[in-house]
Design a protein around this motif. Structure first.
Motif, PDB file in Angstrom:
ATOM      1  N   LYS A   1       0.794  -1.284   0.068  1.00  0.00           N
ATOM      2  CA  LYS A   1       0.037   0.178  -0.219  1.00  0.00           C
ATOM      3  C   LYS A   1       1.005   1.379   0.026  1.00  0.00           C
ATOM      4  O   LYS A   1       1.668   1.301   0.940  1.00  0.00           O
ATOM      5  N   VAL A   2       1.078   2.071  -1.176  1.00  0.00           N
ATOM      6  CA  VAL A   2       1.951   3.005  -1.374  1.00  0.00           C
ATOM      7  C   VAL A   2       1.272   4.223  -1.286  1.00  0.00           C
ATOM      8  O   VAL A   2       0.737   4.697  -2.523  1.00  0.00           O
ATOM      9  N   GLN A   3       1.329   5.241  -0.447  1.00  0.00           N
ATOM     10  CA  GLN A   3       0.650   6.366  -0.057  1.00  0.00           C
ATOM     11  C   GLN A   3       1.388   7.508  -0.676  1.00  0.00           C
ATOM     12  O   GLN A   3       0.936   8.760  -0.914  1.00  0.00           O
ATOM     13  N   GLY A   4       2.906   7.454  -0.774  1.00  0.00           N
ATOM     14  CA  GLY A   4       3.528   8.551  -1.307  1.00  0.00           C
ATOM     15  C   GLY A   4       4.921   8.191  -1.967  1.00  0.00           C
ATOM     16  O   GLY A   4       5.000   6.949  -2.203  1.00  0.00           O
ATOM     17  N   LYS A   5       5.805   9.023  -2.167  1.00  0.00           N
ATOM     18  CA  LYS A   5       7.075   8.648  -3.061  1.00  0.00           C
ATOM     19  C   LYS A   5       7.887   7.561  -2.540  1.00  0.00           C
ATOM     20  O   LYS A   5       7.916   7.317  -1.328  1.00  0.00           O
ATOM     21  N   ALA A   6       8.464   7.173  -3.494  1.00  0.00           N
ATOM     22  CA  ALA A   6       9.401   5.992  -3.132  1.00  0.00           C
ATOM     23  C   ALA A   6      10.512   6.297  -3.979  1.00  0.00           C
ATOM     24  O   ALA A   6      10.729   6.542  -5.104  1.00  0.00           O
ATOM     25  N   VAL A   7      11.881   5.907  -3.204  1.00  0.00           N
ATOM     26  CA  VAL A   7      13.233   6.272  -3.906  1.00  0.00           C
ATOM     27  C   VAL A   7      14.115   5.075  -3.816  1.00  0.00           C
ATOM     28  O   VAL A   7      13.829   4.351  -2.785  1.00  0.00           O
TER      29      VAL A   7
ATOM     30  N   THR B   1       6.226   9.916 -12.456  1.00  0.00           N
ATOM     31  CA  THR B   1       4.942  10.267 -11.977  1.00  0.00           C
ATOM     32  C   THR B   1       4.375   8.982 -11.514  1.00  0.00           C
ATOM     33  O   THR B   1       4.596   7.785 -12.265  1.00  0.00           O
ATOM     34  N   ALA B   2       3.647   8.913 -10.425  1.00  0.00           N
ATOM     35  CA  ALA B   2       2.714   7.566 -10.231  1.00  0.00           C
ATOM     36  C   ALA B   2       2.041   7.205 -11.340  1.00  0.00           C
ATOM     37  O   ALA B   2       1.798   6.047 -11.470  1.00  0.00           O
ATOM     38  N   GLN B   3       1.480   7.971 -12.135  1.00  0.00           N
ATOM     39  CA  GLN B   3       0.734   7.624 -13.306  1.00  0.00           C
ATOM     40  C   GLN B   3       1.576   6.767 -14.390  1.00  0.00           C
ATOM     41  O   GLN B   3       1.200   5.784 -14.962  1.00  0.00           O
ATOM     42  N   TRP B   4       2.921   7.259 -14.521  1.00  0.00           N
ATOM     43  CA  TRP B   4       3.865   6.652 -15.223  1.00  0.00           C
ATOM     44  C   TRP B   4       3.994   5.122 -14.937  1.00  0.00           C
ATOM     45  O   TRP B   4       4.076   4.077 -15.521  1.00  0.00           O
ATOM     46  N   ALA B   5       4.149   5.105 -13.328  1.00  0.00           N
ATOM     47  CA  ALA B   5       4.501   3.913 -12.872  1.00  0.00           C
ATOM     48  C   ALA B   5       3.382   2.828 -12.935  1.00  0.00           C
ATOM     49  O   ALA B   5       3.589   1.631 -13.264  1.00  0.00           O
TER      50      ALA B   5
ATOM     51  N   LEU C   1      -1.043  -1.212  -4.719  1.00  0.00           N
ATOM     52  CA  LEU C   1      -1.917  -0.063  -4.667  1.00  0.00           C
ATOM     53  C   LEU C   1      -1.163   1.169  -4.507  1.00  0.00           C
ATOM     54  O   LEU C   1      -0.426   1.231  -3.305  1.00  0.00           O
ATOM     55  N   GLY C   2      -1.426   2.171  -5.299  1.00  0.00           N
ATOM     56  CA  GLY C   2      -0.746   3.537  -4.953  1.00  0.00           C
ATOM     57  C   GLY C   2      -1.682   4.771  -4.939  1.00  0.00           C
ATOM     58  O   GLY C   2      -2.870   4.675  -5.796  1.00  0.00           O
ATOM     59  N   THR C   3      -1.222   5.882  -4.552  1.00  0.00           N
ATOM     60  CA  THR C   3      -2.006   7.157  -4.803  1.00  0.00           C
ATOM     61  C   THR C   3      -1.446   7.766  -6.074  1.00  0.00           C
ATOM     62  O   THR C   3      -0.308   7.493  -6.251  1.00  0.00           O
ATOM     63  N   THR C   4      -1.946   8.979  -6.500  1.00  0.00           N
ATOM     64  CA  THR C   4      -1.241   9.735  -7.585  1.00  0.00           C
ATOM     65  C   THR C   4      -0.029  10.575  -7.148  1.00  0.00           C
ATOM     66  O   THR C   4       0.660  11.298  -7.747  1.00  0.00           O
ATOM     67  N   LYS C   5       0.182  10.482  -5.636  1.00  0.00           N
ATOM     68  CA  LYS C   5       1.534  11.082  -5.265  1.00  0.00           C
ATOM     69  C   LYS C   5       2.628  10.069  -4.877  1.00  0.00           C
ATOM     70  O   LYS C   5       3.542  10.616  -4.378  1.00  0.00           O
ATOM     71  N   ALA C   6       2.235   8.986  -5.255  1.00  0.00           N
ATOM     72  CA  ALA C   6       3.106   7.677  -5.218  1.00  0.00           C
ATOM     73  C   ALA C   6       4.273   7.969  -6.330  1.00  0.00           C
ATOM     74  O   ALA C   6       4.563   6.745  -6.970  1.00  0.00           O
ATOM     75  N   ASP C   7       4.991   9.018  -6.653  1.00  0.00           N
ATOM     76  CA  ASP C   7       5.877   8.898  -7.846  1.00  0.00           C
ATOM     77  C   ASP C   7       7.038   8.263  -7.341  1.00  0.00           C
ATOM     78  O   ASP C   7       7.361   8.021  -6.018  1.00  0.00           O
ATOM     79  N   ILE C   8       7.888   7.991  -8.253  1.00  0.00           N
ATOM     80  CA  ILE C   8       9.391   7.073  -7.919  1.00  0.00           C
ATOM     81  C   ILE C   8      10.392   7.771  -8.528  1.00  0.00           C
ATOM     82  O   ILE C   8      10.341   8.555  -9.473  1.00  0.00           O
ATOM     83  N   LYS C   9      11.545   7.392  -8.232  1.00  0.00           N
ATOM     84  CA  LYS C   9      13.001   7.719  -8.663  1.00  0.00           C
ATOM     85  C   LYS C   9      13.948   6.879  -8.233  1.00  0.00           C
ATOM     86  O   LYS C   9      13.954   6.495  -7.207  1.00  0.00           O
ATOM     87  N   LEU C  10      15.062   6.508  -9.044  1.00  0.00           N
ATOM     88  CA  LEU C  10      16.236   5.972  -8.902  1.00  0.00           C
ATOM     89  C   LEU C  10      17.244   6.806  -9.279  1.00  0.00           C
ATOM     90  O   LEU C  10      17.658   7.256 -10.160  1.00  0.00           O
TER      91      LEU C  10
ATOM     92  N   LYS D   1       3.374   1.537 -16.506  1.00  0.00           N
ATOM     93  CA  LYS D   1       4.337   0.645 -16.801  1.00  0.00           C
ATOM     94  C   LYS D   1       4.104  -0.772 -15.903  1.00  0.00           C
ATOM     95  O   LYS D   1       4.958  -1.925 -16.192  1.00  0.00           O
ATOM     96  N   GLY D   2       3.244  -0.762 -15.105  1.00  0.00           N
ATOM     97  CA  GLY D   2       2.803  -1.948 -14.229  1.00  0.00           C
ATOM     98  C   GLY D   2       3.504  -2.335 -12.808  1.00  0.00           C
ATOM     99  O   GLY D   2       3.199  -3.023 -12.101  1.00  0.00           O
ATOM    100  N   LEU D   3       4.017  -1.140 -12.239  1.00  0.00           N
ATOM    101  CA  LEU D   3       4.348  -1.212 -10.667  1.00  0.00           C
ATOM    102  C   LEU D   3       3.207  -0.888 -10.018  1.00  0.00           C
ATOM    103  O   LEU D   3       3.345  -1.783  -9.003  1.00  0.00           O
ATOM    104  N   TYR D   4       2.216  -0.223 -10.293  1.00  0.00           N
ATOM    105  CA  TYR D   4       1.220  -0.282  -9.391  1.00  0.00           C
ATOM    106  C   TYR D   4       0.129  -0.893 -10.217  1.00  0.00           C
ATOM    107  O   TYR D   4      -0.397  -0.557 -11.513  1.00  0.00           O
ATOM    108  N   ALA D   5      -0.862  -1.826  -9.600  1.00  0.00           N
ATOM    109  CA  ALA D   5      -2.148  -2.325 -10.110  1.00  0.00           C
ATOM    110  C   ALA D   5      -3.038  -1.553 -10.217  1.00  0.00           C
ATOM    111  O   ALA D   5      -4.029  -1.673 -11.042  1.00  0.00           O
ATOM    112  N   GLN D   6      -3.303  -0.660  -9.104  1.00  0.00           N
ATOM    113  CA  GLN D   6      -4.314   0.264  -8.807  1.00  0.00           C
ATOM    114  C   GLN D   6      -3.981   1.452  -8.416  1.00  0.00           C
ATOM    115  O   GLN D   6      -2.670   1.786  -7.842  1.00  0.00           O
ATOM    116  N   LEU D   7      -4.404   2.684  -8.924  1.00  0.00           N
ATOM    117  CA  LEU D   7      -3.851   3.901  -8.792  1.00  0.00           C
ATOM    118  C   LEU D   7      -5.263   5.042  -8.514  1.00  0.00           C
ATOM    119  O   LEU D   7      -6.233   4.800  -9.136  1.00  0.00           O
ATOM    120  N   VAL D   8      -5.102   5.515  -7.200  1.00  0.00           N
ATOM    121  CA  VAL D   8      -6.360   6.383  -6.824  1.00  0.00           C
ATOM    122  C   VAL D   8      -6.005   7.666  -6.364  1.00  0.00           C
ATOM    123  O   VAL D   8      -4.657   7.877  -6.204  1.00  0.00           O
TER     124      VAL D   8
END
Length: 249
Positions: free
Chosen positions: A101-107, A167-171, A121-130, A174-181
């Protein structure tokens, strides 16, 4: 609040919640506690499903920066980078399905945790960066998990564009999130509905499905530690030491 990793059992769902005041980053001790929590729920016959979540605005800021800058020899470096290898392998080898359950950013390693979950599952705030390349290392340990989830092309894009957020939408695309809210409230509702439904299925069928999802990954028990050695070597370079010094300032 002080850092913690805590476990709760509600009916047949085991929930692991972690927190660290530095953006939910993970010192080595905290990573080991997470491994132990996963393994304990795996051995608990009352548990059918595991939910992994964090508290606060960010999901996970990756490995501890303070411990990273303190590395002065190869053995310490290998041990440091093996921390997320231990977590990913614990998630992979766990007989229970794991939902993130991913509520925010992940690095960094946080992205690896999301990717190693069986369903996220993530929110639209759950952006990612490597961002590892910016300091002279790379996401070598978590790459197998991330590539397995989003594919090699997306992994390359994410890794090489190391200074920018995806962005979380990008993720999601690409299949990282199965659901996005859109909101945390919606995330709570969706997660509860999904996990309750999933946990109602035949436990043995879920275990067999877990095996199918992770087939052909047994070599990760050595691969991820070989990758940790690569990062452990690179972190001792002048390039990385200088980059970390600038970042710390």
């Amino acid at each position: 609040m002080e850092a913690f990793v805590k476990t709760e059992l509600n009916h047949n769902i085991g929930t692991i919640t972690f927190f660290h005041p530095a953006g939910n980053s993970f010192p080595g001790v905290q990573l080991q506690k997470l491994v132990e929590a996963i393994e304990a729920l795996d051995q608990n016959e009352a548990v059918t499903l595991i939910l992994l979540q964090s508290e606060g605005n960010s999901f996970c800021a990756g490995a501890s920066f303070d411990e990273l800058v303190a590395i002065e020899d190869l053995e310490t470096g290998k041990k440091f980078f093996s921390g997320f290898a231990n977590v990913i392998n614990a998630m992979r080898s766990c007989s229970k399905l794991i939902v993130a359950k991913v509520q925010g950013k992940a690095v960094g390693g946080g992205v690896g945790i999301v990717a190693a979950a069986d369903y996220a599952l993530g929110t639209t705030k759950a952006d990612i960066k490597l961002s590892e390349l910016t300091i002279g290392i790379g996401p070598f340990v978590i790459e197998p998990a991330v590539s397995r989830k989003i594919g090699a092309t997306a992994m390359a894009e994410l890794t090489l564009d190391a200074s920018n957020w995806k962005t979380a939408q990008w993720a999601f695309e690409k299949g990282l999130y199965a659901q996005l809210v859109a909101t945390n409230e919606a995330l709570d509702e969706c997660t509860q509905a999904f996990t309750t439904q999933l946990a109602s299925y035949h436990p043995e069928a879920l275990k067999e499905m877990k095996k199918v999802l992770w087939q052909n990954t047994d070599h990760w028990s050595t691969l991820l530690y070989d990758r940790a050695a690569i990062s452990g070597t690179l972190v001792l370079s002048d390039f990385t030491k200088n980059a970390l010094a600038k970042f710390k300032k």
